[in-house]
Motif scaffolding. Structure first.
Motif, PDB file in Angstrom:
ATOM      1  N   PRO A  31      -2.714  -9.783  -9.975  1.00 55.23           N
ATOM      2  CA  PRO A  31      -2.336 -11.185 -10.202  1.00 55.23           C
ATOM      3  C   PRO A  31      -1.670 -11.824  -8.987  1.00 55.23           C
ATOM      4  O   PRO A  31      -1.907 -12.999  -8.698  1.00 55.23           O
ATOM      5  N   ASP A  32      -0.830 -11.088  -8.282  1.00 57.40           N
ATOM      6  CA  ASP A  32      -0.141 -11.602  -7.094  1.00 57.40           C
ATOM      7  C   ASP A  32      -0.872 -11.069  -5.865  1.00 57.40           C
ATOM      8  O   ASP A  32      -0.639  -9.942  -5.418  1.00 57.40           O
ATOM      9  N   GLN A  33      -1.752 -11.885  -5.313  1.00 59.31           N
ATOM     10  CA  GLN A  33      -2.574 -11.434  -4.203  1.00 59.31           C
ATOM     11  C   GLN A  33      -1.766 -11.238  -2.920  1.00 59.31           C
ATOM     12  O   GLN A  33      -2.049 -10.325  -2.147  1.00 59.31           O
ATOM     13  N   ALA A  34      -0.758 -12.076  -2.689  1.00 62.94           N
ATOM     14  CA  ALA A  34       0.075 -11.921  -1.496  1.00 62.94           C
ATOM     15  C   ALA A  34       0.818 -10.593  -1.543  1.00 62.94           C
ATOM     16  O   ALA A  34       0.862  -9.849  -0.555  1.00 62.94           O
ATOM     17  N   ASP A  35       1.414 -10.274  -2.689  1.00 64.97           N
ATOM     18  CA  ASP A  35       2.132  -9.014  -2.830  1.00 64.97           C
ATOM     19  C   ASP A  35       1.175  -7.833  -2.711  1.00 64.97           C
ATOM     20  O   ASP A  35       1.527  -6.804  -2.113  1.00 64.97           O
ATOM     21  N   ALA A  36      -0.025  -7.967  -3.274  1.00 66.54           N
ATOM     22  CA  ALA A  36      -1.001  -6.881  -3.215  1.00 66.54           C
ATOM     23  C   ALA A  36      -1.386  -6.569  -1.776  1.00 66.54           C
ATOM     24  O   ALA A  36      -1.447  -5.394  -1.375  1.00 66.54           O
ATOM     25  N   LEU A  37      -1.650  -7.598  -0.982  1.00 69.19           N
ATOM     26  CA  LEU A  37      -1.977  -7.363   0.421  1.00 69.19           C
ATOM     27  C   LEU A  37      -0.794  -6.764   1.163  1.00 69.19           C
ATOM     28  O   LEU A  37      -0.958  -5.847   1.987  1.00 69.19           O
ATOM     29  N   ALA A  38       0.412  -7.265   0.870  1.00 69.80           N
ATOM     30  CA  ALA A  38       1.602  -6.752   1.550  1.00 69.80           C
ATOM     31  C   ALA A  38       1.800  -5.269   1.255  1.00 69.80           C
ATOM     32  O   ALA A  38       2.164  -4.482   2.152  1.00 69.80           O
ATOM     33  N   ARG A  39       1.570  -4.844   0.003  1.00 68.92           N
ATOM     34  CA  ARG A  39       1.749  -3.441  -0.347  1.00 68.92           C
ATOM     35  C   ARG A  39       0.722  -2.557   0.358  1.00 68.92           C
ATOM     36  O   ARG A  39       1.029  -1.425   0.756  1.00 68.92           O
ATOM     37  N   ARG A  40      -0.475  -3.034   0.500  1.00 63.41           N
ATOM     38  CA  ARG A  40      -1.501  -2.256   1.187  1.00 63.41           C
ATOM     39  C   ARG A  40      -1.180  -2.135   2.675  1.00 63.41           C
ATOM     40  O   ARG A  40      -1.311  -1.047   3.265  1.00 63.41           O
ATOM     41  N   VAL A  41      -0.770  -3.221   3.284  1.00 64.00           N
ATOM     42  CA  VAL A  41      -0.437  -3.194   4.707  1.00 64.00           C
ATOM     43  C   VAL A  41       0.775  -2.301   4.959  1.00 64.00           C
ATOM     44  O   VAL A  41       0.838  -1.575   5.963  1.00 64.00           O
ATOM     45  N   ALA A  42       1.747  -2.334   4.028  1.00 64.98           N
ATOM     46  CA  ALA A  42       2.971  -1.556   4.214  1.00 64.98           C
ATOM     47  C   ALA A  42       2.708  -0.052   4.236  1.00 64.98           C
ATOM     48  O   ALA A  42       3.517   0.707   4.775  1.00 64.98           O
ATOM     49  N   LEU A  43       1.604   0.390   3.666  1.00 70.04           N
ATOM     50  CA  LEU A  43       1.297   1.825   3.640  1.00 70.04           C
ATOM     51  C   LEU A  43       0.656   2.325   4.925  1.00 70.04           C
ATOM     52  O   LEU A  43       0.508   3.533   5.119  1.00 70.04           O
ATOM     53  N   LEU A  44       0.279   1.398   5.809  1.00 72.56           N
ATOM     54  CA  LEU A  44      -0.437   1.805   7.014  1.00 72.56           C
ATOM     55  C   LEU A  44       0.503   2.373   8.073  1.00 72.56           C
ATOM     56  O   LEU A  44       1.553   1.804   8.373  1.00 72.56           O
ATOM     57  N   ALA A  45       0.087   3.483   8.648  1.00 79.73           N
ATOM     58  CA  ALA A  45       0.768   4.009   9.835  1.00 79.73           C
ATOM     59  C   ALA A  45       0.435   3.108  11.019  1.00 79.73           C
ATOM     60  O   ALA A  45      -0.554   2.367  10.989  1.00 79.73           O
ATOM     61  N   PRO A  46       1.248   3.123  12.077  1.00 82.44           N
ATOM     62  CA  PRO A  46       0.907   2.333  13.269  1.00 82.44           C
ATOM     63  C   PRO A  46      -0.506   2.646  13.744  1.00 82.44           C
ATOM     64  O   PRO A  46      -0.891   3.812  13.871  1.00 82.44           O
ATOM     65  N   GLY A  47      -1.279   1.597  13.963  1.00 84.23           N
ATOM     66  CA  GLY A  47      -2.666   1.776  14.389  1.00 84.23           C
ATOM     67  C   GLY A  47      -3.617   2.089  13.259  1.00 84.23           C
ATOM     68  O   GLY A  47      -4.803   2.330  13.504  1.00 84.23           O
ATOM     69  N   GLY A  48      -3.117   2.084  12.014  1.00 82.00           N
ATOM     70  CA  GLY A  48      -3.958   2.408  10.867  1.00 82.00           C
ATOM     71  C   GLY A  48      -4.917   1.294  10.498  1.00 82.00           C
ATOM     72  O   GLY A  48      -4.844   0.171  11.009  1.00 82.00           O
ATOM     73  N   THR A  49      -5.829   1.622   9.582  1.00 73.84           N
ATOM     74  CA  THR A  49      -6.897   0.698   9.192  1.00 73.84           C
ATOM     75  C   THR A  49      -6.902   0.522   7.675  1.00 73.84           C
ATOM     76  O   THR A  49      -6.782   1.502   6.925  1.00 73.84           O
ATOM     77  N   LEU A  50      -7.046  -0.714   7.241  1.00 71.75           N
ATOM     78  CA  LEU A  50      -7.240  -1.050   5.834  1.00 71.75           C
ATOM     79  C   LEU A  50      -8.727  -1.296   5.618  1.00 71.75           C
ATOM     80  O   LEU A  50      -9.344  -2.079   6.347  1.00 71.75           O
ATOM     81  N   ALA A  51      -9.311  -0.619   4.636  1.00 74.10           N
ATOM     82  CA  ALA A  51     -10.729  -0.805   4.308  1.00 74.10           C
ATOM     83  C   ALA A  51     -10.835  -1.326   2.884  1.00 74.10           C
ATOM     84  O   ALA A  51     -10.275  -0.740   1.957  1.00 74.10           O
TER      85      ALA A  51
END
Length: 386
Positions: A149-169
């Motif tokens: 439901p909260d798309q901004a929060d959803a994207l933020a949570r996915r990005v927050a899990l990335l290690a430096p230089g990581g990739t979101l697919a």
């Protein structure tokens, strides 16, 4: 298209209040609340509208409706094969490597990429319990984002899990596909965000990433696999896909002009079914999927016109289509009806289901797809020249 009829609407991605209703399907039952076959009608329903944010261009479900826990389906062969292709593509891009850490945001539709990724040597992390010291090199989203439901929060949570230089697919049905092919039935309760590539790139950049690569696949009319990373530099193929969507005006109300008209053309399906009944032919359907619910409800179908909907999921059998008395049956029960016509709600499954149910055509039945009106598919015997 109309101005927002619900004051107070806020964009699920940027929080903006300016926007336009670009698709209105009226009152619709939640697709995931599949009642028992003997449950009385009517079913609970709520307004189903697509709202386009004027600020960031995200097309989204305008209002929330109460949804139930989904009855899990059987993952079709087409989806399984697409998952294989997607993981293979990520591997060829150098993103799947032994010892690499991966976290997944999955879909309630079922299926997962984790077995494929760990089978290639990656280490799976729990997306709900990733520590700062153990972030993921690869975060994958398998049709999960649209259920948030909260798309901004959803994207933020996915990005927050990335290690430096990581990739979101992310794998998703692109809004460009919805507009190009008039797939208005992809709007349904519980599916909150309908991303185009231009809007997704802009949103990702607000979170420090950008669309790096995008690959198009024919599943569901046009599925895209997107990778995002910091400092993204799209290649020529990715820029072409983004430009093709821009040309469809995916972030402007004008790009949605045909979508409402297509939704209003469900009378073509109703008229065809009435004519089939008048001709004494029995019509059934296959695929009690989420996209079938708006079709059934918008056209006002009932069991006098559509005898049953076959589905391979045991969890759905013995139920009925939401908003209708049309029963959901097993594939064997469907074949036992000896239908003259079988309407396929998921056209990408044609080869799979006709191979699984050869008795449909063997007894003189025909498979039918929508495009936009019903169209009978040539039987296998005619295609093979027999």
């Amino acid at each position: 298209m109309t101005d927002d009829p619900t004051p107070g609407t806020r964009c699920r991605a940027c929080g903006g209040a300016a926007g336009t209703v670009v698709l209105d399907l009226g009152e619709q039952p939640p697709w995931d609340r599949m009642p028992a076959r003997d449950a009385p009608l009517p079913d609970p329903a709520a307004p189903l509208r697509m709202w386009l944010c004027a600020g960031c261009g995200l097309a989204q479900l305008q209002t929330d409706a109460a949804v139930a826990e989904e009855l899990h389906g059987v993952e079709p062969l087409a989806m399984t094969e697409q998952s294989d292709r997607s993981v293979g593509r990520l591997a060829r891009a150098g993103l799947v490597r032994p010892g690499g850490r991966v976290a997944e945001f999955g879909s309630p539709h079922g299926g997962s990429w984790l077995p494929r990724l760990t089978g290639r040597g990656m280490v799976a992390l729990d997306a709900d319990a990733v520590s700062a010291a153990g972030r993921a090199d690869l975060v994958v989203d398998f049709y999960g984002l649209l259920h948030e439901p909260d798309q901004a929060d959803a994207l933020a949570r996915r990005v927050a899990l990335l290690a430096p230089g990581g990739t979101l697919a992310l794998q998703l049905l692109s809004l460009g596909t919805v507009l190009r092919d008039d797939q208005w039935f992809d709007l349904r309760h519980g599916h909150y965000g309908y991303w185009s590539l231009p809007a997704l790139d802009a949103a990702l950049r607000r979170h420090g990433l950008g669309v790096h690569r995008a690959w198009w696949y024919p599943l569901s009319g046009g599925t895209v696999l997107v990778t995002a990373r910091a400092g993204a530099e799209p290649d020529a193929g990715t820029r072409r896909l983004v430009d093709e969507e821009r040309a469809l005006a995916v972030t402007e109300p004008s790009g949605f002009a045909r979508l409402q008209a297509a939704a209003d053309d469900t009378h073509l399906l109703l008229d065809w079914l009435v004519a089939e009944r008048a001709a004494g032919r029995t019509v059934a359907a296959y695929g009690a999927a989420s996209r079938a619910v708006p079709l059934v409800c918008r056209a006002g179908l009932d069991a006098s016109l559509l005898a049953a909907v076959g589905d391979a999921s045991p969890a759905k059998q013995g139920h009925r289509m939401p908003g209708s008395d049309v029963p959901v049956v097993s594939p064997d029960e469907l074949a036992g009806l000896h239908p003259d016509r079988v309407l396929l709600f998921l056209p990408e499954l044609l080869d799979e289901v006709r191979a699984a149910l050869p008795q449909v055509e063997a007894s003189g039945g025909r498979w039918v797809v929508l495009g936009p009106g019903p169209r009978a598919v040539e039987p296998v015997s005619a295609l093979s020249g027999c």
